[in-house]
Scaffold this motif. Sequence first.
Motif, short mmCIF file in Angstrom:
data_model
loop_
_atom_site.label_atom_id
_atom_site.label_comp_id
_atom_site.label_asym_id
_atom_site.label_seq_id
_atom_site.Cartn_x
_atom_site.Cartn_y
_atom_site.Cartn_z
N LYS A 231 8.85 -0.26 5.49
CA LYS A 231 8.07 0.96 5.31
C LYS A 231 9.06 2.07 5.02
O LYS A 231 9.98 2.31 5.79
CB LYS A 231 7.26 1.26 6.58
N LYS B 2 0.84 -1.19 0.00
CA LYS B 2 0.00 0.00 0.00
C LYS B 2 0.88 1.25 0.00
O LYS B 2 2.07 1.19 0.28
CB LYS B 2 -0.96 0.03 1.19
N ILE B 3 0.24 2.36 -0.34
CA ILE B 3 0.88 3.67 -0.31
C ILE B 3 0.01 4.55 0.57
O ILE B 3 -1.20 4.62 0.37
CB ILE B 3 0.98 4.30 -1.71
N THR B 4 0.62 5.18 1.55
CA THR B 4 -0.13 6.08 2.42
C THR B 4 0.52 7.46 2.39
O THR B 4 1.64 7.63 1.91
CB THR B 4 -0.19 5.55 3.87
N SER B 5 -0.21 8.43 2.92
CA SER B 5 0.33 9.79 3.01
C SER B 5 -0.26 10.44 4.26
O SER B 5 -1.14 9.87 4.91
CB SER B 5 -0.03 10.59 1.76
N ARG B 6 0.23 11.61 4.57
CA ARG B 6 -0.27 12.35 5.73
C ARG B 6 -0.65 13.75 5.29
O ARG B 6 0.13 14.45 4.65
CB ARG B 6 0.81 12.43 6.81
N MET C 92 4.95 10.72 1.21
CA MET C 92 4.31 9.47 0.85
C MET C 92 5.09 8.34 1.51
O MET C 92 6.31 8.42 1.66
CB MET C 92 4.23 9.27 -0.66
N HIS D 101 4.69 0.93 1.59
CA HIS D 101 4.69 -0.24 2.47
C HIS D 101 4.92 -1.48 1.60
O HIS D 101 4.12 -1.76 0.71
CB HIS D 101 3.35 -0.37 3.19
#
Length: 102
Positions: free
Chosen positions: A77, A50-54, A61, A64
């Motif tokens: 990560k 997955k790719i997450t961001s804040r 970015m 994971h």
Amino acid sequence: LSDTNPEDMCIGSSCVLAVSEGYIIELIRHPDRQEYAHLEAKFAIADLEKITSRRSLKNLMILHFGKSSGTEKGPTKCAYVVQESRKCIDLIKAYYVANFTN
């Protein structure tokens, strides 16, 4: 770096992420010669979970990866601050979809 298609790169403050059909490659620029870089890490796109961001940190970015991927062992990560995080995320997703989904 001059041989890499700029459309396949994500430029960060300290590194460049080059995206290819099978890998995300983290390159660290040479401090005196910006057209040169060394390979810092290499991750298989197939291992991307997955790719997450804040929202609180613009252009951050986080990638994971599941099992051992490229030069890293075990689940990994990796966080990157890039100039255009949305463009970079879309680029990685496009390569993933094109090569690893039916």
